[in-house]
Design a protein around this motif. Structure first.
Motif, mmCIF file in Angstrom:
data_model
loop_
_atom_site.group_PDB
_atom_site.id
_atom_site.type_symbol
_atom_site.label_atom_id
_atom_site.label_comp_id
_atom_site.label_asym_id
_atom_site.label_seq_id
_atom_site.Cartn_x
_atom_site.Cartn_y
_atom_site.Cartn_z
ATOM 1 N N PHE A 160 44.782 38.516 30.423
ATOM 2 C CA PHE A 160 45.075 37.874 31.703
ATOM 3 C C PHE A 160 46.563 37.617 31.892
ATOM 4 C CE2 PHE A 160 40.759 36.776 30.532
ATOM 5 C CZ PHE A 160 40.077 37.197 31.663
ATOM 6 N N THR A 161 47.337 37.860 30.834
ATOM 7 C CA THR A 161 48.772 37.669 31.009
ATOM 8 C C THR A 161 49.285 38.726 31.965
ATOM 9 O OG1 THR A 161 49.017 38.946 29.005
ATOM 10 C CG2 THR A 161 49.356 36.574 28.833
ATOM 11 N N SER A 208 45.481 43.629 27.488
ATOM 12 C CA SER A 208 44.157 43.987 26.998
ATOM 13 C C SER A 208 44.261 44.703 25.670
ATOM 14 C CB SER A 208 43.453 44.903 27.993
ATOM 15 O OG SER A 208 43.415 44.281 29.240
ATOM 16 N N ILE A 209 45.228 45.606 25.605
ATOM 17 C CA ILE A 209 45.391 46.342 24.349
ATOM 18 C C ILE A 209 45.748 45.386 23.222
ATOM 19 C CG2 ILE A 209 46.877 48.003 23.177
ATOM 20 C CD1 ILE A 209 46.968 49.556 25.826
ATOM 21 N N ALA A 210 46.653 44.446 23.521
ATOM 22 C CA ALA A 210 47.061 43.491 22.495
ATOM 23 C C ALA A 210 45.887 42.624 22.063
ATOM 24 C CB ALA A 210 48.196 42.619 23.015
ATOM 25 N N GLY A 211 45.091 42.176 23.042
ATOM 26 C CA GLY A 211 43.925 41.354 22.708
ATOM 27 C C GLY A 211 42.949 42.125 21.843
ATOM 28 N N LEU A 212 42.724 43.368 22.237
ATOM 29 C CA LEU A 212 41.821 44.229 21.480
ATOM 30 C C LEU A 212 42.343 44.417 20.060
ATOM 31 C CD1 LEU A 212 39.238 45.760 22.151
ATOM 32 C CD2 LEU A 212 40.636 47.824 22.384
ATOM 33 N N ASN A 213 43.645 44.598 19.975
ATOM 34 C CA ASN A 213 44.299 44.767 18.679
ATOM 35 C C ASN A 213 43.979 43.583 17.757
ATOM 36 O OD1 ASN A 213 46.208 45.701 16.721
ATOM 37 N ND2 ASN A 213 47.690 44.229 17.544
ATOM 38 N N LEU A 214 44.193 42.372 18.295
ATOM 39 C CA LEU A 214 43.964 41.179 17.480
ATOM 40 C C LEU A 214 42.511 41.067 17.050
ATOM 41 C CD1 LEU A 214 46.105 38.445 19.262
ATOM 42 C CD2 LEU A 214 46.702 40.001 17.403
ATOM 43 N N ILE A 215 41.613 41.235 18.029
ATOM 44 C CA ILE A 215 40.190 41.066 17.721
ATOM 45 C C ILE A 215 39.735 42.108 16.702
ATOM 46 C CG2 ILE A 215 37.865 41.194 18.685
ATOM 47 C CD1 ILE A 215 38.919 38.841 19.879
ATOM 48 N N THR A 216 40.146 43.344 16.910
ATOM 49 C CA THR A 216 39.703 44.410 16.010
ATOM 50 C C THR A 216 40.172 44.143 14.588
ATOM 51 O OG1 THR A 216 39.986 45.913 17.862
ATOM 52 C CG2 THR A 216 39.684 46.896 15.697
ATOM 53 N N LYS A 217 41.463 43.854 14.460
ATOM 54 C CA LYS A 217 41.999 43.681 13.105
ATOM 55 C C LYS A 217 41.440 42.432 12.445
ATOM 56 C CE LYS A 217 46.131 46.371 13.928
ATOM 57 N NZ LYS A 217 47.576 46.353 14.234
ATOM 58 N N ALA A 218 41.322 41.355 13.224
ATOM 59 C CA ALA A 218 40.784 40.127 12.642
ATOM 60 C C ALA A 218 39.342 40.333 12.215
ATOM 61 C CB ALA A 218 40.890 38.974 13.634
ATOM 62 N N GLU A 275 48.410 47.123 35.691
ATOM 63 C CA GLU A 275 47.229 46.289 35.823
ATOM 64 C C GLU A 275 46.048 47.140 36.225
ATOM 65 O OE1 GLU A 275 47.806 42.721 37.981
ATOM 66 O OE2 GLU A 275 49.193 42.019 36.449
ATOM 67 N N PHE A 276 44.870 46.690 35.832
ATOM 68 C CA PHE A 276 43.679 47.389 36.290
ATOM 69 C C PHE A 276 42.608 46.359 36.565
ATOM 70 C CE2 PHE A 276 41.052 47.169 32.445
ATOM 71 C CZ PHE A 276 42.013 46.796 31.506
ATOM 72 N N GLU A 277 41.589 46.796 37.311
ATOM 73 C CA GLU A 277 40.589 45.831 37.741
ATOM 74 C C GLU A 277 39.232 46.133 37.130
ATOM 75 O OE1 GLU A 277 40.443 45.459 41.970
ATOM 76 O OE2 GLU A 277 42.625 45.176 42.076
ATOM 77 N N ILE A 278 38.570 45.074 36.657
ATOM 78 C CA ILE A 278 37.163 45.192 36.280
ATOM 79 C C ILE A 278 36.431 44.176 37.126
ATOM 80 C CG2 ILE A 278 35.440 44.939 34.476
ATOM 81 C CD1 ILE A 278 37.494 45.705 32.450
ATOM 82 N N GLY A 279 35.650 44.638 38.081
ATOM 83 C CA GLY A 279 34.981 43.701 38.989
ATOM 84 C C GLY A 279 36.038 42.838 39.667
ATOM 85 N N PRO A 280 35.849 41.512 39.597
ATOM 86 C CA PRO A 280 36.781 40.625 40.282
ATOM 87 C C PRO A 280 38.047 40.364 39.453
ATOM 88 C CG PRO A 280 35.009 39.373 39.302
ATOM 89 C CD PRO A 280 34.744 40.802 38.977
ATOM 90 N N LEU A 281 38.067 40.825 38.188
ATOM 91 C CA LEU A 281 39.180 40.463 37.311
ATOM 92 C C LEU A 281 40.329 41.457 37.392
ATOM 93 C CD1 LEU A 281 37.157 39.470 34.136
ATOM 94 C CD2 LEU A 281 38.087 37.962 35.912
ATOM 95 N N GLU A 282 41.510 40.916 37.419
ATOM 96 C CA GLU A 282 42.690 41.766 37.329
ATOM 97 C C GLU A 282 43.270 41.627 35.941
ATOM 98 O OE1 GLU A 282 45.963 41.407 39.996
ATOM 99 O OE2 GLU A 282 44.714 42.021 41.692
ATOM 100 N N LEU A 283 43.268 42.699 35.185
ATOM 101 C CA LEU A 283 43.694 42.608 33.798
ATOM 102 C C LEU A 283 44.969 43.410 33.576
ATOM 103 C CD1 LEU A 283 40.249 43.048 32.023
ATOM 104 C CD2 LEU A 283 41.393 40.939 32.727
ATOM 105 N N SER A 284 45.780 42.897 32.662
ATOM 106 C CA SER A 284 46.984 43.651 32.310
ATOM 107 C C SER A 284 46.627 44.637 31.207
ATOM 108 C CB SER A 284 48.076 42.675 31.846
ATOM 109 O OG SER A 284 48.584 43.069 30.609
#
Ligand SMILES: Nc1ncnc2c1ncn2[C@@H]1O[C@H](COP(=O)(O)OP(=O)(O)O)[C@@H](O)[C@H]1O
Ligand SMILES: [Mg+2]
Lengths: 239, 247, 220
Positions: A71-72, A90-100, A77-86
């Motif tokens: 959300f930062t 998203s990549i950074a978030g995915l990075n953290l979750i995957t590695k953790a 940017e891209f949209e999923i439904g009503p959400l506007e995501l950076s």
């Protein structure tokens, strides 16, 4: 797996995780490889995966960071439904979750397949300061004893009608904590006296260490080696 | 040179750092191979006395000799020697069993004595056999029952082959069978024994001589039989024979 | 505050591990000097105390609860070096036997909580006690302030690590604000628990409280 010496396993898992953390998330097929390796190890080790997963979680604040990152604002940017995501977020978030998650899976397997004893022996093998190993040994030895005492104090509290209700009940808990400290400390003193009685003078006879054969090292090395192959393949194919 | 172990205590006084006077003039002689029971109410100073016998506590005043050695806290050599001669089994086996496995714990004492690896192994195995715990040698202490832990605690001391064996309330918290098995082990040993206990029938079974300690002083020293027959003496020192027990 | 794998890059984690090792090595030396051959059993049991103490859940409100971190508490009770060692062992055992905190992040976690958290908490404790001229309540007030500060300070240390080698798109200042803010709150709980516990020990065994017998010699 279970009978790999503690330090071999420890170093193998550490090496694996170092490789994982160093891999850019954009090479996602590499991560599929990592997950497959974990699944393979998990299968080989015959550990009850689900029961383990309960204990292993990523701590809340870090999870929040990872979830909020998409959300930062900034970048594409891209949209999923009503959400506007950076995209970047998203990549950074995915990075953290995957590695953790890989890290948690790794620690989980390590924890479940290593006895405290082989861990201690492993500490000795990688030349951890003797005082440190001794402290760890005492901690592991007396954890149950003190835990039992704590359970008994809890039962004693509750059988006299104590119900925990918000901060007002804290003084009861802290007096338990205080008593726990005194009991632990006095236990430490008594253990020390019992040690002196049997001729202790500072050096703990080295904990019996397991024999480490080359076979063990090779087995242990396979784990990070597969990760390395996965890493290199990813680098060659996706850059 | 043959060592003739015995305990000799003269006019022993001890006050804890907080000022609590736990021992107030103890005089005591124990001959080699004697088996002596040390009786007395809670807080009498029994444990405090025991801790003096291998130099863990040092007297405020008075003197203690073990065999040919006079204890002296500044003399490390003598202290070390005395700790090899005197083996103490403490009240709480959890204090005594601090190593990760039973075997390592039993080997702890012999290792500190500087024995060779072969000797350490041999003594530890032998001690565990004596108490019937050899089959559990690779277990962690906290995976044993209380009675088993007490037996291993005895083994940790036996492995050092002490000339003088001291046990602090060895029968407490033991079920009847473990209690009997322990007494069989003790009666088979050819060493001096000082046993702290409240368990009067146990004292009677194992020790020919008994002492009563009260408020840091020895108030009775006689054959176990005559002490246990003296019901006034027992009552005055908060000691009781179980109902129906007669000598 | 157990950092998982993947939040901080490997070079930064390795640097923190090196710092942590230095701190632990120094603590080993100092603790041996203070406690002699008593060090191992005593600090071992202090580790048990910290580990078990962290498992006590303090109800906060509406079903939520928190627990003690224990760095400052251990420092006041047994001194900063023994406390550092105890907390390090706790973190290592948690990471290796309980899957708490990432393997590659162990050095970061040890540095934040066992070294920086403990020593800064203890330094503040000493300072407050000195400022209050060792009055009767100085010990407790010092414990409270030390414990309170140690938590956001450890969070600050994490934020610095994030600024150096964090993997993420948040600006370091955002991370700092968020971490510092939440840990201010957690620090309040930590302060209350620590102070009450030190008080409970003072009531029965005042002789055991290390911080009571130590006066600040103004260590530079
Ligand atoms: N560490 C200690 N510090 C101060 N007083 C103690 C300590 N240990 C025991 N005492 C006191 O010394 C007295 C004798 O205790 P102890 O030798 O343990 O008695 P017993 O073993 O006969 O029950 C008691 O009054 C007890 O409270
Ligand atoms: Mg006693």
């Amino acid at each position: 797996m279970h009978d790999l010496p503690g330090h071999v396993k420890l170093l193998a898992f550490l090496a694996f995780m170092v490789i994982v953390v160093c891999t850019p998330i954009t090479r996602w097929p590499t991560f599929v490889g990592y997950f497959l390796i974990i699944v393979l190890v998990l299968t080989l080790s015959k550990l009850p995966a689900l029961t383990l997963a309960k204990r292993a979680t990523i701590e809340f604040p870090f999870l929040i960071f990872a979830i909020l990152m998409p959300f930062t604002a900034g970048g594409d940017e891209f949209e999923i439904g009503p959400l506007e995501l950076s995209r970047e977020g998203s990549i950074a978030g995915l990075n953290l979750i995957t590695k953790a998650t890989l890290g948690v899976a790794c620690s989980m397997i390590l924890a479940a397949s290593t006895t405290s004893h082989s861990l201690l022996a492993g500490f000795v093998r990688i030349k951890t300061p003797s005082l440190f190993v001794q402290i760890a040994a005492f901690m592991i030895r007396y954890l149950n004893v003190i835990n039992d005492q704590m359970t008994r104090m809890k039962v004693a509290r509750e059988s006299r009608g104590f119900v925990a209700t918000g901060p007002r009940s804290w003084p009861i808990f802290t007096s338990t904590l205080g008593a726990l400290f005194i009991r632990s400390y006095e236990r430490g003193e008594r253990v020390h006296l019992a040690m002196l009685s049997r001729g202790y003078s500072g050096a703990l006879s080295s904990l019996a260490t397991e024999r480490v054969s080359r076979k063990h090292w090779i087995y242990g090395a396979l784990f990070p080696l597969f990760a390395l192959i996965s890493f290199l393949l990813g680098m060659v194919l996706f850059s | 040179m043959t060592i003739k172990p015995s305990v000799q205590i003269s006019n022993l006084h001890y006050a804890y750092p907080d000022g609590n006077k736990a021992l107030n003039g103890v005089n005591l002689t124990i001959a080699s191979k004697e088996r002596v029971a040390l009786l007395g109410p809670n807080g009498a100073g029994k444990t405090t006395l025991v801790m003096h016998l291998n130099g863990i506590l040092s007297p405020t005043s008075g003197a203690i000799s073990i065999a040919d050695f006079t204890l002296d806290s500044s003399n490390k050599e003598i202290t070390k020697k005395v700790r090899e001669l005197v083996g103490i089994v403490f009240q709480d086996p959890d204090d005594q069993l601090f190593m990760p496995t039973v075997f390592e714990d039993v080997a702890f004492g012999p290792t500190n004595m500087g024995l060779t690896e072969g000797e350490i192994e041999e003594r530890s195995v032998h001690a565990l056999e004596l108490v019937g715990m050899l089959s559990l040698k690779d277990r962690a202490p906290h995976h044993l029952s209380f009675g088993q832990r007490r037996r291993v605690a005895v083994a940790t001391v036996l492995a050092m082959e002490p000339e003088i064996l001291i046990l602090d309330e060895p029968s407490s918290n033991l079920d009847p069978a473990s209690r009997r098995e322990l007494s069989e082990i003790l009666l088979d040993l050819d060493v001096t024994i000082l046993m702290v206990t409240h368990d009067l029938p146990y004292a009677f079974e194992i020790c020919e001589r008994s002492l009563i300690l009260n408020q840091g002083q020895i108030v009775a020293d006689d054959s176990t039989t005559s002490i246990l027959r003296n019901s006034d003496l027992l009552t005055a020192n908060r000691l009781e024979l179980p109902r129906g027990f007669a000598i | 505050m157990h950092i998982p794998d993947g939040f901080i890059n490997i070079p930064t984690a390795a640097g923190a591990a090196a710092l942590a090792l230095t701190g632990v090595g120094y603590s080993v030396k100092k603790a041996k000097g203070e406690l002699d051959e008593k060090a191992a059993p005593l600090i071992g049991l202090v580790s048990v105390f910290v580990f078990a103490g962290q498992m006590i859940n303090f109800p906060v409100a509406a079903g939520t609860s928190g627990h003690l971190l224990g760095g400052a508490l251990a420092a006041v009770l047994v001194g900063p070096y023994a406390a550092s060692l105890a907390l390090t062992v706790v973190l290592a055992i948690q990471a290796l036997l309980f899957a708490d905190g990432g393997l590659t992040a162990l050095g970061l976690n040890v540095f934040n909580m066992s070294i920086f958290g403990v020593w800064s908490g203890y330094a503040i404790f000493l300072l407050v006690r000195k400022t209050l001229r060792y009055s009767n309540s100085a010990l407790l007030i010092g414990s409270a302030v030390g414990a309170f500060a140690s938590v956001p300070l450890a969070a600050t240390s994490f934020s610095i690590q994030y600024a150096i080698g964090g993997e993420g798109t948040f600006a370091p200042s955002t991370v700092f604000t968020a971490m510092f803010g939440t840990h201010l709150l957690i620090g309040i709980g930590e302060a209350i628990i620590t102070t009450l516990t030190v008080g409970a020990v003072l009531k029965t065994r005042p002789d055991l409280v290390y911080g009571k017998n130590k006066r600040a010699k103004v260590t530079s």
